[in-house]
Design an enzyme around this catalytic site. Sequence first.
Site, PDB file in Angstrom:
ATOM      1  N   CYS A  72     -10.544   9.256  -6.358  1.00 47.05           N
ATOM      2  CA  CYS A  72     -10.811   9.334  -4.856  1.00 47.05           C
ATOM      3  C   CYS A  72      -9.723   8.627  -3.985  1.00 47.05           C
ATOM      4  O   CYS A  72      -9.126   7.807  -4.474  1.00 47.05           O
ATOM      5  CB  CYS A  72     -12.023   8.188  -4.711  1.00 47.05           C
ATOM      6  N   CYS A 179      -9.150  14.681  -0.188  1.00 48.97           N
ATOM      7  CA  CYS A 179     -10.469  14.011  -0.510  1.00 48.97           C
ATOM      8  C   CYS A 179     -10.870  15.045  -1.749  1.00 48.97           C
ATOM      9  O   CYS A 179     -10.989  16.044  -1.400  1.00 48.97           O
ATOM     10  CB  CYS A 179     -11.433  13.956   0.561  1.00 48.97           C
TER      11      CYS A 179
END
Length: 213
Positions: A72, A179
């Site tokens: 992440c 992302c």
Amino acid sequence: MQKIIGVFDSGVGGKTTLAEIQKVLPDAKTVYFGDSKNCPYGEKSQNELIKITSEIVERFTRAGATMVVIACNTATTQCIKTLREKFPGLTFVGTEPALKIACDRGYQNILLMATPVTIRSQQVARLVEKNVTNQGLTLLPCAGLAELVEAAAPVEAKLEELLSPIPNRDKIDAVVLGCTHYVYLKPQIQSYFPNAELIDGNSGVAKRVASLL
Ligand code: DGL
């Protein structure tokens, strides 16, 4: 004894990273934690994220993990430094927007899509400073996009709102997906940027894991 690698994200995004790790290291022993309860990370404060991610890392240590992959970008920018200090016995591998790859490949007109927290982070400022010289760069905070992916909800209206105002889209030659949730949207994003290569950081993360094992 074989190392256990804990991989986590705010939900399904990091599974794209896990898949890449499994491709490079088919025999690796991995455990995955998708924190969909706390998704989206990309609109939370640093303190909240440190608390949430510390709990996940504790879970992994209880499961015997010795390496943790933060799949992440948002959690990496906000937490990796603190997590390394809090858990000195663990090896951490983070994920960062693949701006360096885009610049190294010679692209001249780059779009970076990431969560608002990632876009505002010092890490992204540093990546830009280190890698971007005379390239054109557009930083696009994509509030609301990751949670649609997480909920498997339609993304078309949100993509239209975010991407259609970008001028000269046909001139953009690289789109950095900063992302891990956006990796699922490659075909839809590509349709807005027909001349761009879409670049994510997953293969870099997998290579880094392999080199550390
Ligand atoms: N998948 C995460 C990332 O790479 C964030 C998604 C979220 O906002 O929770 O940044």
